[in-house]
Structures are given as C-alpha cells and as structure tokens.
Design an enzyme around this catalytic site. Sequence first.
Site, PDB file in Angstrom:
ATOM      1  N   TYR A   7      35.576  16.554  45.945  1.00  0.00           N
ATOM      2  CA  TYR A   7      34.491  15.811  46.569  1.00  0.00           C
ATOM      3  C   TYR A   7      33.517  16.886  47.007  1.00  0.00           C
ATOM      4  O   TYR A   7      33.868  17.785  47.779  1.00  0.00           O
ATOM      5  CB  TYR A   7      34.991  15.002  47.774  1.00  0.00           C
ATOM      6  CG  TYR A   7      33.874  14.259  48.471  1.00  0.00           C
ATOM      7  CD1 TYR A   7      33.593  12.943  48.130  1.00  0.00           C
ATOM      8  CD2 TYR A   7      33.102  14.870  49.451  1.00  0.00           C
ATOM      9  CE1 TYR A   7      32.558  12.253  48.760  1.00  0.00           C
ATOM     10  CE2 TYR A   7      32.070  14.194  50.084  1.00  0.00           C
ATOM     11  CZ  TYR A   7      31.810  12.886  49.728  1.00  0.00           C
ATOM     12  OH  TYR A   7      30.791  12.215  50.352  1.00  0.00           O
ATOM     13  N   ASP A  72      31.369   6.836  49.032  1.00  0.00           N
ATOM     14  CA  ASP A  72      31.663   8.216  49.416  1.00  0.00           C
ATOM     15  C   ASP A  72      33.074   8.342  49.989  1.00  0.00           C
ATOM     16  O   ASP A  72      33.795   9.295  49.669  1.00  0.00           O
ATOM     17  CB  ASP A  72      30.631   8.736  50.410  1.00  0.00           C
ATOM     18  CG  ASP A  72      29.275   9.002  49.769  1.00  0.00           C
ATOM     19  OD1 ASP A  72      29.135   8.837  48.532  1.00  0.00           O
ATOM     20  OD2 ASP A  72      28.343   9.379  50.505  1.00  0.00           O
ATOM     21  N   ASP A  92      24.994  19.783  59.005  1.00  0.00           N
ATOM     22  CA  ASP A  92      24.728  18.410  58.585  1.00  0.00           C
ATOM     23  C   ASP A  92      25.814  17.511  59.170  1.00  0.00           C
ATOM     24  O   ASP A  92      26.992  17.665  58.844  1.00  0.00           O
ATOM     25  CB  ASP A  92      24.720  18.357  57.052  1.00  0.00           C
ATOM     26  CG  ASP A  92      24.544  16.962  56.493  1.00  0.00           C
ATOM     27  OD1 ASP A  92      24.101  16.062  57.228  1.00  0.00           O
ATOM     28  OD2 ASP A  92      24.858  16.766  55.299  1.00  0.00           O
ATOM     29  N   GLU A  98      32.478  13.850  56.796  1.00  0.00           N
ATOM     30  CA  GLU A  98      33.243  13.920  55.544  1.00  0.00           C
ATOM     31  C   GLU A  98      34.421  14.886  55.670  1.00  0.00           C
ATOM     32  O   GLU A  98      35.522  14.596  55.183  1.00  0.00           O
ATOM     33  CB  GLU A  98      32.329  14.348  54.393  1.00  0.00           C
ATOM     34  CG  GLU A  98      31.283  13.306  54.051  1.00  0.00           C
ATOM     35  CD  GLU A  98      30.153  13.846  53.183  1.00  0.00           C
ATOM     36  OE1 GLU A  98      29.519  13.033  52.494  1.00  0.00           O
ATOM     37  OE2 GLU A  98      29.888  15.077  53.197  1.00  0.00           O
TER      38      GLU A  98
END
EC number: 2.4.2.6
Length: 157
Positions: A7, A72, A92, A98
């Site tokens: 990913y 996602d 970020d 994530e």
Amino acid sequence: MPKKTIYFGAGWFTDRQNKAYKEAMEALKENPTIDLENSYVPLDNQYKGIRVDEHPEYLHDKVWATATYNNDLNGIKTNDIMLGVYIPDEEDVGLGMELGYALSQGKYVLLVIPDEDYGKPINLMSWGVSDNVIKMSQLKDFNFNKPRFDFYEGAVY
C-alpha cells in the site's frame, strides 16, 4: 524471486511531497521484490477514477469521499506491506491514519524519508508504528521479502 505488494501511502499536496512521491515510485519500479502492478496506490484508485488533484470540488462530495476512504482501507488490508513516504517538515495527517490502521491490521510498516530529510525529528506516533525507517536512496534495494525491524537514527517530537 517472490514479490510483495504494498500500500503506497504518500502525500501529494505540496511540491516536496510530489517530488518524494515520484522518487519513491521510480525506486519501486526498480525493486525486484515489489509487485507494483498489483500494489495499491491510492491516487490511482480514487472512486470512479475521479482524481481530486484534478477535480478538488469532489473533496466536498460525501459519496466520493466515503467510497475512496473505504477503498483505501481495503487497499491496506489486502496488500502485504504498508509503505509510507514521510517528509518530517510536512507531515500528512492522512498518512498518519493509514500507518496506524496498517499497524492494527498486522502489516509491516516501512517509512521512507528523502535522503536530505533523513535524521530530522519525526512524529512520535509515526515513529512508534513503524517497523523500519529508511532513506529514499535505499528503497530500490530494500528486500521486501525479508522485512526487518530497525531503529530510526533521528529524534522524535
């Protein structure tokens, strides 16, 4: 040689993030242990192919946002490794989420930092969820078939 899927977590909102994004993608194309074709790159998998870097008005569309978010999450769950392109001075928040989600899914988490930024302090939480932190120049030769833990040489904040 076996290959792993990743990913690909990376910001693309600033010039520095875009530069690091492109450098990381080029390095991954050269890495023989990565199956990039079957990996999940969020910017290439936005709902209905609508890229918000080209159509920012969709950032206000709940259907687009919900579907992209869920895709996602599926990308993190269904790929072997979480790779995060991290710029210490331009953190970020989406990448932070994530990284944490990948950890909760039992994924190996690798942070990649541009060489010129390597050693700068990074966020404690991003550091904590990472199994390893490498320089961008190491990415093309990193063996994703033998992921190992290592300490980041910089400080945290």
